[in-house]
Design an enzyme around this catalytic site. Structure first.
Site, PDB file in Angstrom:
ATOM      1  N   TYR A   9       0.844  -1.195   0.000  1.00 18.99           N
ATOM      2  CA  TYR A   9       0.000   0.000   0.000  1.00 18.99           C
ATOM      3  C   TYR A   9       0.880   1.245   0.000  1.00 18.99           C
ATOM      4  O   TYR A   9       1.591   1.517   0.975  1.00 18.99           O
ATOM      5  CB  TYR A   9      -0.923   0.032   1.217  1.00 18.99           C
ATOM      6  CG  TYR A   9      -1.920  -1.104   1.305  1.00 18.99           C
ATOM      7  CD1 TYR A   9      -2.270  -1.858   0.188  1.00 18.99           C
ATOM      8  CD2 TYR A   9      -2.515  -1.421   2.520  1.00 18.99           C
ATOM      9  CE1 TYR A   9      -3.176  -2.893   0.278  1.00 18.99           C
ATOM     10  CE2 TYR A   9      -3.437  -2.454   2.616  1.00 18.99           C
ATOM     11  CZ  TYR A   9      -3.760  -3.187   1.505  1.00 18.99           C
ATOM     12  OH  TYR A   9      -4.665  -4.225   1.614  1.00 18.99           O
TER      13      TYR A   9
ATOM     14  N   HIS B 104      -0.453 -11.970   1.100  1.00 12.97           N
ATOM     15  CA  HIS B 104      -1.443 -11.111   0.452  1.00 12.97           C
ATOM     16  C   HIS B 104      -2.139 -11.827  -0.709  1.00 12.97           C
ATOM     17  O   HIS B 104      -3.344 -11.677  -0.904  1.00 12.97           O
ATOM     18  CB  HIS B 104      -0.760  -9.833  -0.034  1.00 12.97           C
ATOM     19  CG  HIS B 104      -1.656  -8.660  -0.131  1.00 12.97           C
ATOM     20  ND1 HIS B 104      -1.194  -7.370  -0.026  1.00 12.97           N
ATOM     21  CD2 HIS B 104      -2.985  -8.538  -0.318  1.00 12.97           C
ATOM     22  CE1 HIS B 104      -2.198  -6.519  -0.150  1.00 12.97           C
ATOM     23  NE2 HIS B 104      -3.292  -7.215  -0.335  1.00 12.97           N
TER      24      HIS B 104
ATOM     25  N   SER C 236     -13.382  -4.479   2.065  1.00 18.03           N
ATOM     26  CA  SER C 236     -14.407  -3.817   1.249  1.00 18.03           C
ATOM     27  C   SER C 236     -15.821  -4.239   1.659  1.00 18.03           C
ATOM     28  O   SER C 236     -16.653  -4.540   0.800  1.00 18.03           O
ATOM     29  CB  SER C 236     -14.183  -4.095  -0.237  1.00 18.03           C
ATOM     30  OG  SER C 236     -12.960  -3.564  -0.674  1.00 18.03           O
ATOM     31  N   PRO C 237     -16.137  -4.259   2.969  1.00 18.38           N
ATOM     32  CA  PRO C 237     -17.492  -4.655   3.385  1.00 18.38           C
ATOM     33  C   PRO C 237     -18.556  -3.636   2.984  1.00 18.38           C
ATOM     34  O   PRO C 237     -19.749  -3.935   3.056  1.00 18.38           O
ATOM     35  CB  PRO C 237     -17.361  -4.755   4.908  1.00 18.38           C
ATOM     36  CG  PRO C 237     -16.281  -3.774   5.249  1.00 18.38           C
ATOM     37  CD  PRO C 237     -15.292  -3.890   4.122  1.00 18.38           C
ATOM     38  N   LEU C 238     -18.113  -2.448   2.543  1.00 18.15           N
ATOM     39  CA  LEU C 238     -19.043  -1.420   2.066  1.00 18.15           C
ATOM     40  C   LEU C 238     -19.039  -1.331   0.543  1.00 18.15           C
ATOM     41  O   LEU C 238     -19.441  -0.318  -0.023  1.00 18.15           O
ATOM     42  CB  LEU C 238     -18.679  -0.058   2.670  1.00 18.15           C
ATOM     43  CG  LEU C 238     -18.863   0.038   4.185  1.00 18.15           C
ATOM     44  CD1 LEU C 238     -18.311   1.348   4.721  1.00 18.15           C
ATOM     45  CD2 LEU C 238     -20.342  -0.112   4.556  1.00 18.15           C
ATOM     46  N   GLY C 239     -18.594  -2.419  -0.108  1.00 15.32           N
ATOM     47  CA  GLY C 239     -18.613  -2.421  -1.566  1.00 15.32           C
ATOM     48  C   GLY C 239     -17.804  -1.295  -2.173  1.00 15.32           C
ATOM     49  O   GLY C 239     -18.246  -0.632  -3.103  1.00 15.32           O
ATOM     50  N   ARG C 240     -16.593  -1.097  -1.635  1.00 10.35           N
ATOM     51  CA  ARG C 240     -15.698  -0.018  -2.083  1.00 10.35           C
ATOM     52  C   ARG C 240     -16.405   1.342  -2.027  1.00 10.35           C
ATOM     53  O   ARG C 240     -16.207   2.205  -2.869  1.00 10.35           O
ATOM     54  CB  ARG C 240     -15.160  -0.321  -3.481  1.00 10.35           C
ATOM     55  CG  ARG C 240     -14.489  -1.693  -3.544  1.00 10.35           C
ATOM     56  CD  ARG C 240     -13.697  -1.907  -4.797  1.00 10.35           C
ATOM     57  NE  ARG C 240     -13.188  -3.282  -4.858  1.00 10.35           N
ATOM     58  CZ  ARG C 240     -12.124  -3.741  -4.204  1.00 10.35           C
ATOM     59  NH1 ARG C 240     -11.444  -2.934  -3.427  1.00 10.35           N
ATOM     60  NH2 ARG C 240     -11.735  -4.996  -4.324  1.00 10.35           N
ATOM     61  N   GLY C 241     -17.228   1.491  -0.994  1.00 10.14           N
ATOM     62  CA  GLY C 241     -17.918   2.754  -0.750  1.00 10.14           C
ATOM     63  C   GLY C 241     -19.281   2.858  -1.401  1.00 10.14           C
ATOM     64  O   GLY C 241     -20.075   3.738  -1.050  1.00 10.14           O
ATOM     65  N   PHE C 242     -19.590   1.969  -2.332  1.00 12.66           N
ATOM     66  CA  PHE C 242     -20.844   2.093  -3.080  1.00 12.66           C
ATOM     67  C   PHE C 242     -22.060   1.872  -2.188  1.00 12.66           C
ATOM     68  O   PHE C 242     -23.094   2.521  -2.355  1.00 12.66           O
ATOM     69  CB  PHE C 242     -20.837   1.082  -4.226  1.00 12.66           C
ATOM     70  CG  PHE C 242     -21.721   1.475  -5.381  1.00 12.66           C
ATOM     71  CD1 PHE C 242     -21.820   2.786  -5.798  1.00 12.66           C
ATOM     72  CD2 PHE C 242     -22.432   0.526  -6.088  1.00 12.66           C
ATOM     73  CE1 PHE C 242     -22.611   3.147  -6.878  1.00 12.66           C
ATOM     74  CE2 PHE C 242     -23.225   0.866  -7.171  1.00 12.66           C
ATOM     75  CZ  PHE C 242     -23.315   2.186  -7.565  1.00 12.66           C
TER      76      PHE C 242
END
Length: 347
Positions: free
Chosen positions: A62, A129, A217-223
C-alpha cells in the site's frame, strides 16, 4: 460530540487472537481512493483507538511502504492497544500490474522491512497477500511459521486464498484469519466454487479449520454507503472511475441494489453503510470486517453500525435484496491486478 458505543471484541483462529469486532482498513490513506491528508489520516487512526477499533490493517504494497510508515507513526506510544496486521507477497511491476512472490527468502526479507517501517518488534497478524502459483504454499507458510518461532510474528493469515490452498496451509501451521472480499454485493465466499474454479465454498473450509474471516471492502468499495450516485462523483485519481462495477450499465444496475439497501436503512433508522456493515457483522462471531476510511467522520459512522440490530427477518430480507451474484461487473480490472479476479487463479 457523542461517541458511538463500544464495538466489543471477537476472536480470530483457534489460538485466540482477540481483536476489536470492527477493524480499520488503512489502505486508502496511501493509495487508490484519491488524495489523502496525512494529518487527518493519523487523526483517524487515533480516533479509532479511542473508540475501541484497535485492529489495524495495512500491507507493504500500500503506497509502496508509505502506509506501513504512516501506521507506524500513528501508533507510536500506543502499540500495546493495537492488534496490528500487515501483508506481503505483492509488488508493483512496470506493466501496471502486480507480481506475486511467495519464496521463503522473500517472506523473511519482507517481514524485516515491514517491522522497520511499522517501528515495532512483532507483527500480530501476518498475511500472505496473494498465494504465489509458482511456489508451493507449504514452503511459503513454512517460512512464515519460522517468523512465529523467532517471535517476529504472532499469528498467520491468508488473503483471497482458495479452499485448496487453505487446506494445504493449515497442514503446515495454524491459520488465524482469512482476509477476502465479502459484502452484500460480493458473496463469493459463501458459494461452492465461488472462491475459485470449482470446489467447496471457501467460507465453509475456513470455518472447518477454525479460521476467522476478515472481510475487506465490506461497504462495496464505498458504493453501499449510498453516497455515490454518478461516476462523476469520483475524483480524477480515484481508481473506481475505471472499475467494472462503477462504469456503464453495471453502474446503473448496481445503483438499484444500493437504492434497495437505502430504503431498508431508512426504515431501520440507520445509514445504508451502517446497514451493510451490520449485515457483515451478523454473519458470525468469527467475522471481523475492516471497512477502510481516511476520515474521522466516516470512521464514527462505521463504528455506530455495531449498535444496529438485525432480526432474522431483516437478514432474510437483505438476503433477498442482495443474493450471491447480484452485483454486475467483475471485482477487479485485470490490467491493474495481475492476480486476476478469482482467488483460485493464484492458488
Amino acid at each position: 460530540m457523542t461517541s458511538p458505543p463500544p464495538v466489543g471484541t471477537r476472536t480470530l483462529g483457534r489460538d485466540g487472537l482477540v481483536v476489536s469486532a470492527l477493524g480499520l482498513g488503512c489502505m486508502g490513506m496511501s493509495q487508490m481512493y484519491g488524495a489523502a491528508d496525512r494529518g487527518e489520516s493519523i487523526a483517524t487512526i487515533h480516533r479509532a483507538l479511542d473508540l475501541g477499533v484497535t485492529f489495524l490493517d495495512t500491507s507493504d504494497v500500500y503506497g509502496d511502504g508509505h502506509n506501513e510508515e504512516l501506521v507506524g507513526e500513528a501508533i507510536a506510544g500506543r502499540r500495546d492497544e493495537v492488534q496490528l496486521a500487515t501483508k506481503f507477497s505483492l509488488s508493483r511491476n512496470d506493466r501496471g500490474g502486480m507480481d506475486i512472490d511467495g519464496r521463503p527468502e522473500n517472506v523473511r526479507a519482507r517481514a524485516e522491512a515491514s517491522l522497520r517501517r511499522l517501528r515495532v518488534d512483532v507483527i500480530d497478524l501476518y498475511y500472505q497477500h496473494r498465494v504465489d502459483p509458482k511456489v508451493p504454499i507449504e514452503d511459503t507458510v513454512g517460512a512464515m511459521a519460522d517468523l512465529v518461532q523467532q517471535g517476529k510474528v504472532r499469528h498467520l493469515g491468508l488473503s483471497e486464498a482458495s479452499a485448496t490452498s487453505i487446506r494445504r496451509a493449515v497442514a503446515v501451521h495454524p491459520i488465524a484469519a482469512l482476509q477476502s472480499e465479502w459484502s452484500l454485493w460480493t458473496r463469493d465466499l459463501e458459494v461452492a466454487g465461488g472462491g475459485g474454479a470449482g470446489g467447496d465454498a471457501v467460507l465453509g473450509v475456513a470455518r472447518e479449520h477454525g479460521i476467522g474471516v476478515v472481510p475487506f471492502s465490506p461497504l462495496g468499495r464505498g458504493f453501499l454507503t449510498g453516497a455515490i450516485r454518478s461516476p462523476e462523483d469520483f475524483g480524477e485519481d480515484d481508481w473506481r472511475r475505471g472499475h467494472p462495477r462503477f462504469t456503464g450499465e453495471a453502474f446503473a444496475a448496481n445503483l438499484r441494489l444500493v437504492d434497495a439497501v437505502r430504503a431498508m436503512a431508512e426504515e431501520k433508522g440507520c445509514t445504508p453503510g451502517q446497514l451493510a456493515l451490520a449485515w457483515v457483522l451478523a454473519q458470525g462471531d468469527d467475522v471481523v470486517p475492516i471497512p477502510g476510511t481516511k476520515r474521522r467522520r466516516y470512521l464514527e459512522e462505521n463504528v455506530a453500525a455495531a449498535a444496529v440490530e438485525l432480526s432474522a427477518e431483516d437478514l432474510t430480507r437483505l438476503g433477498e435484496i442482495a443474493p450471491p451474484g447480484v452485483a454486475q461487473g467483475g471485482r477487479y480490472v485485470d490490467s491493474s491486478y495481475s492476480y486476476g479476479d478469482s482467488p483460485e487463479r493464484v492458488a
